[in-house]
Design a protein around this motif. Structure first.
Motif, short mmCIF file in Angstrom:
data_model
loop_
_atom_site.label_atom_id
_atom_site.label_comp_id
_atom_site.label_asym_id
_atom_site.label_seq_id
_atom_site.Cartn_x
_atom_site.Cartn_y
_atom_site.Cartn_z
N ARG A 1 -2.27 27.12 26.14
CA ARG A 1 -3.41 26.20 26.22
C ARG A 1 -2.95 24.79 26.53
NH1 ARG A 1 -5.84 26.48 20.93
NH2 ARG A 1 -7.13 24.80 21.77
N ARG A 2 -3.91 23.95 26.88
CA ARG A 2 -3.60 22.57 27.29
C ARG A 2 -2.91 21.78 26.20
NH1 ARG A 2 -5.57 17.30 27.03
NH2 ARG A 2 -7.20 17.83 25.53
N SER B 1 -1.41 17.84 24.99
CA SER B 1 -1.82 16.44 25.10
C SER B 1 -0.82 15.64 25.92
CB SER B 1 -1.93 15.82 23.70
OG SER B 1 -2.18 14.44 23.78
N ALA C 1 -4.07 17.91 21.41
CA ALA C 1 -5.09 18.02 22.45
C ALA C 1 -6.41 18.51 21.87
CB ALA C 1 -4.61 18.95 23.57
#
Length: 285
Positions: A6-7, A9, A83
């Motif tokens: 997943r993304r 930060s 994030a």
């Protein structure tokens, strides 16, 4: 906790391959950061004052440390968790406070580093510095959390990150600055009592984040909330004092009991409401 792939930060400042960082000495350490430093050092049986002084003005930073694969994985985990907090708090503050969220930077370090709130070492534990709007974390603290404090699990680690980000949310809302101004004007016992309310509100905000993370990303797995609640209990002032072989002294509490920390985390998680986290209006936190 589902976090892989997943993304992450962009607000990560990784100092793990270099020594130190800009800042000043322990005399500048204040607010919730100092409280975290002293409580964790107290539990570990370490006088952290010399450690803080060593990274004061003119002190030389520690040599760059090797970043292991485990460190890299921890850094990726922290980045994804951060994030998640950015997305959740952007939505929460817009909806409930009509405020635009400006996320903090999270500094990863290994060994020692510096901040405007003072020096940090592996003994200090994570803390938030309102002076530069950054949270500081040596990911080795996750090992301390699991092995010394008995609070293992990835969501326990996420709770630690979320708690420090919650102090930034308090800072964004003007709560942290006002509370610390009040603390500077009262007795030590009264200052400690205000500190407890600061920390319990951060726990409540952490619960709001956990609820938001599940709603937005479906990231929670069975047992995750239990991990966070276990961590909250293990780092309560009463548990830390007992673990250090000391008598429990409520007048010295700065973070609240384990039961209080669990209760306020639950309140935030169940309500998702900032107003439910008003520890300062509560007759008894």
């Amino acid at each position: 906790m589902k976090w892989q792939g997943r993304r992450g930060s962009r607000n990560i400042e990784d100092r793990r391959r270099r020594a130190g960082g800009p800042g000043r000495g322990a005399a500048g350490l204040g607010g919730a950061g100092l409280l975290v430093v002293l409580v964790v050092g107290y539990f570990l049986g370490i006088d952290v004052t010399p450690l803080l002084d060593e990274v004061g003005p003119g002190a030389q930073g520690a040599p760059s440390a090797e970043v292991t694969p485990a460190d890299e994985r921890a850094g990726q985990f922290v980045s994804v968790t951060l994030a998640d907090t950015e997305e959740v708090w952007t939505a929460v503050l817009a909806a409930q406070a009509s405020t635009r969220y400006a996320p903090p930077t999270l500094v990863l370090f290994k060994g020692t580093t510096r901040s405007p709130c003072g020096g940090a070492s592996a003994a200090t534990g994570p803390f938030y510095c309102p002076a530069d709007r950054k949270a500081y974390l040596d990911t080795a603290f996750f090992t301390t959390l699991e092995r010394r404090l008995g609070a293992g699990g990835d969501f326990a680690a996420a709770y630690v990150v979320a708690h420090e980000v919650a102090h930034h949310v308090q800072n964004e809302l003007g709560i942290l600055g006002e509370a610390n101004r009040l603390r500077a004007q009262v007795s030590e016992a009264e200052s400690n009592a205000i500190s407890v309310r600061i920390e319990l509100q951060a726990d409540c905000y952490s619960g709001i984040w956990a609820r938001g993370a599940q709603a937005r990303f479906g990231s929670l797995e069975p047992g995750d909330i239990a991990e966070a609640l276990n961590a909250a209990a293990r780092i309560g002032d009463d548990a830390l004092q007992r673990g250090a072989g000391q008598a429990v002294r409520p007048d010295s509490f700065t973070h609240g009991t384990g039961a209080q920390r669990q209760s306020w985390f639950r309140r935030g998680y169940e309500s998702g409401d900032l107003t439910a986290c008003d520890t300062f209006s509560a007759r008894s936190p």
